[in-house]
Design a protein around this motif. Structure first.
Motif, short mmCIF file in Angstrom:
data_model
loop_
_atom_site.label_atom_id
_atom_site.label_comp_id
_atom_site.label_asym_id
_atom_site.label_seq_id
_atom_site.Cartn_x
_atom_site.Cartn_y
_atom_site.Cartn_z
N VAL A 17 0.85 -1.19 0.00
CA VAL A 17 0.00 0.00 0.00
C VAL A 17 0.89 1.25 0.00
O VAL A 17 1.80 1.36 0.82
CB VAL A 17 -0.91 0.00 1.24
N PRO A 18 0.63 2.19 -0.90
CA PRO A 18 1.43 3.43 -0.92
C PRO A 18 1.21 4.26 0.35
O PRO A 18 0.14 4.22 0.97
CB PRO A 18 0.92 4.19 -2.14
N ILE A 19 2.23 5.02 0.72
CA ILE A 19 2.16 5.83 1.94
C ILE A 19 1.08 6.91 1.82
O ILE A 19 0.49 7.32 2.83
CB ILE A 19 3.53 6.43 2.28
N SER A 20 0.78 7.34 0.61
CA SER A 20 -0.24 8.38 0.43
C SER A 20 -1.62 7.90 0.91
O SER A 20 -2.42 8.70 1.38
CB SER A 20 -0.31 8.82 -1.03
N TRP A 21 -1.88 6.61 0.79
CA TRP A 21 -3.17 6.09 1.26
C TRP A 21 -3.26 6.17 2.79
O TRP A 21 -4.30 6.52 3.34
CB TRP A 21 -3.36 4.65 0.80
N TYR A 22 -2.16 5.85 3.46
CA TYR A 22 -2.15 5.94 4.91
C TYR A 22 -2.31 7.39 5.36
O TYR A 22 -3.03 7.68 6.32
CB TYR A 22 -0.84 5.37 5.48
N LEU A 23 -1.62 8.29 4.68
CA LEU A 23 -1.70 9.70 5.05
C LEU A 23 -3.08 10.28 4.75
O LEU A 23 -3.58 11.13 5.49
CB LEU A 23 -0.61 10.50 4.35
N THR A 24 -3.69 9.83 3.66
CA THR A 24 -5.05 10.28 3.35
C THR A 24 -6.03 9.79 4.41
O THR A 24 -6.88 10.55 4.89
CB THR A 24 -5.48 9.77 1.96
N LEU A 25 -5.90 8.52 4.81
CA LEU A 25 -6.75 7.98 5.86
C LEU A 25 -6.52 8.73 7.17
O LEU A 25 -7.47 9.07 7.88
CB LEU A 25 -6.49 6.49 6.06
N SER A 26 -5.27 9.03 7.47
CA SER A 26 -4.96 9.77 8.68
C SER A 26 -5.58 11.17 8.64
O SER A 26 -6.12 11.63 9.64
CB SER A 26 -3.44 9.87 8.85
N ALA A 27 -5.51 11.83 7.50
CA ALA A 27 -6.10 13.16 7.37
C ALA A 27 -7.62 13.11 7.52
O ALA A 27 -8.22 13.99 8.16
CB ALA A 27 -5.72 13.78 6.03
N ILE A 28 -8.24 12.10 6.95
CA ILE A 28 -9.70 11.95 7.08
C ILE A 28 -10.09 11.71 8.53
O ILE A 28 -11.03 12.34 9.05
CB ILE A 28 -10.20 10.81 6.17
N LEU A 29 -9.37 10.83 9.22
CA LEU A 29 -9.67 10.55 10.62
C LEU A 29 -9.46 11.79 11.49
O LEU A 29 -10.26 12.08 12.37
CB LEU A 29 -8.80 9.40 11.14
N PHE A 30 -8.38 12.52 11.22
CA PHE A 30 -8.12 13.73 11.99
C PHE A 30 -9.20 14.78 11.75
O PHE A 30 -9.66 15.43 12.69
CB PHE A 30 -6.74 14.30 11.64
N THR A 31 -9.64 14.92 10.51
CA THR A 31 -10.70 15.87 10.18
C THR A 31 -12.01 15.49 10.86
O THR A 31 -12.73 16.36 11.38
CB THR A 31 -10.89 15.95 8.66
N LEU A 32 -12.33 14.21 10.88
CA LEU A 32 -13.54 13.76 11.59
C LEU A 32 -13.43 14.04 13.08
O LEU A 32 -14.42 14.42 13.73
CB LEU A 32 -13.77 12.26 11.35
N GLY A 33 -12.24 13.85 13.64
CA GLY A 33 -12.03 14.15 15.05
C GLY A 33 -12.20 15.62 15.36
O GLY A 33 -12.83 16.00 16.35
N VAL A 34 -11.65 16.49 14.51
CA VAL A 34 -11.80 17.94 14.71
C VAL A 34 -13.27 18.34 14.58
O VAL A 34 -13.77 19.14 15.37
CB VAL A 34 -10.91 18.72 13.71
N ALA A 35 -13.95 17.78 13.59
CA ALA A 35 -15.37 18.09 13.41
C ALA A 35 -16.19 17.65 14.63
O ALA A 35 -17.06 18.40 15.11
CB ALA A 35 -15.91 17.43 12.14
#
Length: 102
Positions: A4-22
């Motif tokens: 799995v490319p690292i960009s997928w992990y970082l995208t998932l991390s950004a989505i999770l962080f955004t959901l947490g902030v929301a």
């Protein structure tokens, strides 16, 4: 490196962080806010582990371990505070809790 490319992990991390902030900004329940903070910590941990794996270094794993230790301590203290607030105020709604008042 195959997998799995690292960009997928970082995208998932950004989505999770955004959901947490929301969840932290828009929800009014103390438990939901508390879970949102934990979600943000786990999103950061995912980034640390992804970079650590990609760079073949242990530093990210060590930092993620310490973040988990802090999160566990925060969970213990946070849940104790939440239980005390609920016992005294009979509500978990942030808007209905006036600090330093009975």
């Amino acid at each position: 490196m195959s997998g799995v490319p690292i960009s997928w992990y970082l995208t998932l991390s950004a989505i999770l962080f955004t959901l947490g902030v929301a969840g932290f900004l828009f929800r009014r329940n103390i438990i939901t806010v508390f879970m949102s903070i934990e979600l943000m910590l786990n999103a950061v941990n995912l980034s640390f582990i992804a970079f650590s794996y990609r760079l073949q270094q242990v530093n990210g794993h060590l930092i993620a371990f310490f973040v988990m230790v802090v999160a566990a301590a925060e969970a213990a203290v946070g849940l104790a505070i939440i239980l005390t607030v609920f016992k005294n105020r009979q509500t978990l709604n942030i808007d209905e809790i006036d600090s330093m008042k009975n």
